[in-house]
Design a protein around this motif. Structure first.
Motif, short mmCIF file in Angstrom:
data_model
loop_
_atom_site.label_atom_id
_atom_site.label_comp_id
_atom_site.label_asym_id
_atom_site.label_seq_id
_atom_site.Cartn_x
_atom_site.Cartn_y
_atom_site.Cartn_z
N GLY A 38 -14.24 -7.57 -4.75
CA GLY A 38 -14.92 -8.60 -4.36
C GLY A 38 -14.52 -8.97 -2.61
N GLY A 39 -15.11 -7.59 -1.50
CA GLY A 39 -14.38 -7.10 -0.82
C GLY A 39 -13.09 -6.36 -1.05
N GLU A 40 -12.66 -6.27 0.26
CA GLU A 40 -12.02 -5.29 0.68
C GLU A 40 -10.55 -5.74 -0.08
OE1 GLU A 40 -10.50 -1.48 1.69
OE2 GLU A 40 -12.22 -2.74 2.33
N PRO A 41 -9.35 -4.67 -0.97
CA PRO A 41 -9.01 -5.27 -1.89
C PRO A 41 -7.39 -5.84 -0.86
CG PRO A 41 -8.63 -3.36 -2.55
CD PRO A 41 -10.26 -3.36 -1.38
N PRO A 42 -6.60 -7.00 -0.73
CA PRO A 42 -5.31 -7.62 0.26
C PRO A 42 -4.19 -6.21 -0.16
CG PRO A 42 -5.26 -8.73 -1.55
CD PRO A 42 -6.95 -7.86 -1.59
N ILE A 43 -4.20 -5.08 -1.11
CA ILE A 43 -3.52 -3.98 -1.78
C ILE A 43 -3.89 -2.91 -2.29
CG2 ILE A 43 -3.00 -5.23 -3.66
CD1 ILE A 43 -0.11 -4.60 -3.09
N TRP A 61 3.63 -9.16 -5.45
CA TRP A 61 3.06 -8.94 -4.15
C TRP A 61 1.43 -8.69 -4.79
CZ3 TRP A 61 6.19 -4.98 -0.76
CH2 TRP A 61 6.97 -5.82 -0.51
N PHE A 62 1.31 -8.26 -5.93
CA PHE A 62 -0.05 -7.72 -6.30
C PHE A 62 -0.97 -8.93 -6.50
CE2 PHE A 62 2.32 -3.98 -7.91
CZ PHE A 62 1.65 -2.97 -7.28
N PRO A 63 -2.17 -8.93 -6.06
CA PRO A 63 -3.09 -10.46 -6.02
C PRO A 63 -3.46 -10.92 -7.36
CG PRO A 63 -4.87 -8.17 -5.72
CD PRO A 63 -3.11 -7.56 -5.49
N THR A 237 -20.65 -3.50 -2.84
CA THR A 237 -19.70 -3.42 -1.45
C THR A 237 -19.82 -2.45 -0.54
OG1 THR A 237 -17.81 -4.48 -3.06
CG2 THR A 237 -16.96 -4.06 -0.60
N PHE A 238 -20.49 -1.39 -0.68
CA PHE A 238 -20.19 -0.61 0.16
C PHE A 238 -21.23 0.52 -0.49
CE2 PHE A 238 -15.53 -0.67 -0.33
CZ PHE A 238 -15.41 -1.06 0.76
N PRO A 239 -23.03 0.09 0.34
CA PRO A 239 -23.85 0.99 0.74
C PRO A 239 -23.20 2.33 0.05
CG PRO A 239 -24.13 -0.21 1.96
CD PRO A 239 -22.15 -0.60 1.98
N GLY A 240 -22.45 2.87 0.75
CA GLY A 240 -22.57 4.35 0.45
C GLY A 240 -21.82 4.86 -1.02
N ASP A 241 -21.65 3.88 -2.18
CA ASP A 241 -21.52 4.23 -2.96
C ASP A 241 -22.16 4.01 -4.09
OD1 ASP A 241 -18.65 4.11 -2.31
OD2 ASP A 241 -18.12 2.37 -3.05
#
Length: 445
Positions: A38-43, A61-63, A237-241
């Motif tokens: 869902g976007g860049e992970p916070p950790i 600390w983990f989402p 999320t990343f087209p290069g994938d």
């Protein structure tokens, strides 16, 4: 065991976890997590944080999605769990390429895959209570063999509908679910257990299913193309994938096909494997080049093989084809950007005019007035893109015949002498459109 796993320990509740670097050939049970970033992970693990994770990090600390997955593994008595954003060093291209190349074995050898199917992102979690779902229920009178009267309830059975879950829209998770031998699927409406012989929800009795209905992979060209259609309708999320996210499944099929994998196409299936087509007219191309124009990965959106006939003769002859992976550790992954992929092919070609949508083919020799032009063929563009037009608003394309009876093939535009790029596919010609083709040898890039 994977190269790294998260050691969540054996105590409950979990307070601290650490990144465990496994030794060569180390064996043990571990869970794997399939989820939506869902976007860049916070950790995440990076060159600057990986040592901190190895020393130990506070569980809180983990989402939420990652916390929930660790709780599930812990309560199942599984000490280790593999989660990509922590177990792969995200800013190390070599580590990313190497570990993604191991994805098939990571999910195939996991003791269980925990699927956070209901969570739209890493923050949402999936252990919250689920809303009760009303089901169709009928009460009918019933008489027992002994003559006693009563009633029975007929209730609609639970159906496994993964397409309702947010995770079914993500490209990476398709491979993870196909490769996993056992899945604990936390869906939006229910929790499902899925393995090779059983598929059941928490509210149902176990239901035996034949292997071809559950996790069995039918290694036919049709099943690959069906998988490809499901995959390309999903989002990245990343087209290069585009290539890496399906590399695990491709590796499975490649082991059976024993055929070169060329930018998402199988050498043994060429040239007919070229007859993929876009499912919609509004499909776009990636902003950064990632695949040659003859590959389905050259567009962003759903593709299918609906115009590829089941029986035909293919007059086109593939002379040479090259698509070099970026890493030898990931032969089914991203392509090397410094080595151009190409397809050298010999076949029948003819020049046509077409409109901006490329849905109709027109003879070049017809009158230039668009209102008087009679179309003699049907086609479709690969993507929503503009082609050069003349003073009358016509674009010019070359049709390359790939198969005959029915005659179908590619629409190409010249790049330079002898080199072309693909812009569409034609699937029907009649009348004068069937005449005037000449044999040529070209290179498609």
């Amino acid at each position: 065991m994977p190269s790294r796993v998260i050691d969540i320990g054996t105590k409950q509740p979990i307070s601290f976890v650490r990144l465990h670097w496994t030794e060569e050939n180390e064996v043990g049970q571990y869970a794997a997590l399939s989820y939506c970033w869902g976007g860049e992970p916070p950790i995440k693990s990076t060159s600057s944080t990986v040592q901190d994770f190895t020393d130990g990090i506070r569980f809180s600390w983990f989402p939420q999605t990652l916390q929930d997955a660790m709780v599930v593994a812990n309560k199942l008595g599984i000490r280790y769990i593999w989660i990509d954003c922590i177990c792969i060093i995200q800013d190390d291209p070599e580590d990313v390429s190497r570990e993604i190349g191991k994805m098939p074995s990571i999910f195939q050898e996991a003791y269980i895959t925990i699927s956070a199917s209901s969570a739209r992102n890493v923050q949402e979690g999936f252990l919250q209570p689920r809303p009760s779902v009303s089901k169709t229920c009928m009460k009918l009178p019933f008489e027992t063999p002994a003559g006693k009267s009563g009633s029975i309830l007929i209730e609609e059975p639970h159906r496994y509908t993964p397409e309702k879950n947010p995770i079914s829209l993500r490209a990476w998770t398709l491979s993870e679910h196909i490769l996993s031998p056992r899945i604990l699927d936390y869906g939006s409406e229910d929790v499902w257990w899925i393995c090779g012989s059983t598929k059941t929800s928490l509210d149902d009795e176990p239901m035996d299913v034949s292997t071809d209905q559950s996790q069995n992979k039918q290694f036919s060209l049709d099943s690959w193309r069906s998988t490809l259609r499901d995959y390309t309708r999903r989002f990245l999320t990343f087209p290069g994938d585009k290539f890496p996210a399906i590399s695990g499944v491709a590796a499975d099929f490649g082991a059976v096909y024993q055929s070169d994998y060329l930018a998402g196409l199988w050498k043994s299936a060429l040239p007919k494997d070229l007859l993929w087509s876009s499912a919609r007219s509004d499909i776009s191309r990636p902003t950064v080049h990632r695949a040659p124009s003859w590959s389905w990965a050259a567009v962003d959106g759903e593709v299918s093989y609906k115009w590829c006939p089941t029986s035909f003769s293919d007059p086109a002859i593939v002379i040479d084809c090259r698509a070099t992976p970026a890493s030898l550790d990931a032969p089914y992954g991203a392509l090397n950007p410094t080595l151009s992929a190409y397809l050298k092919i010999q076949g029948l070609m003819k020049r046509f005019k077409c409109g901006t949508t490329r849905q109709r083919l027109i003879e070049v020799a017809t009158i230039e007035d668009p209102t008087n032009a009679t179309h003699i063929g049907r086609a479709q563009g690969d993507a929503d893109e503009k082609l050069p037009v003349d003073e009358y608003g016509w674009s010019y394309v070359w049709a390359l015949v790939v198969v005959e009876n029915p005659m179908r093939g590619l629409l190409l535009v010249p790049v330079r002498e002898g080199y072309y790029r693909r812009v569409g596919l034609f699937y029907r010609l009649w009348g004068e459109g069937l005449e005037g083709f000449e044999t040529d040898t070209i290179t498609i890039i």
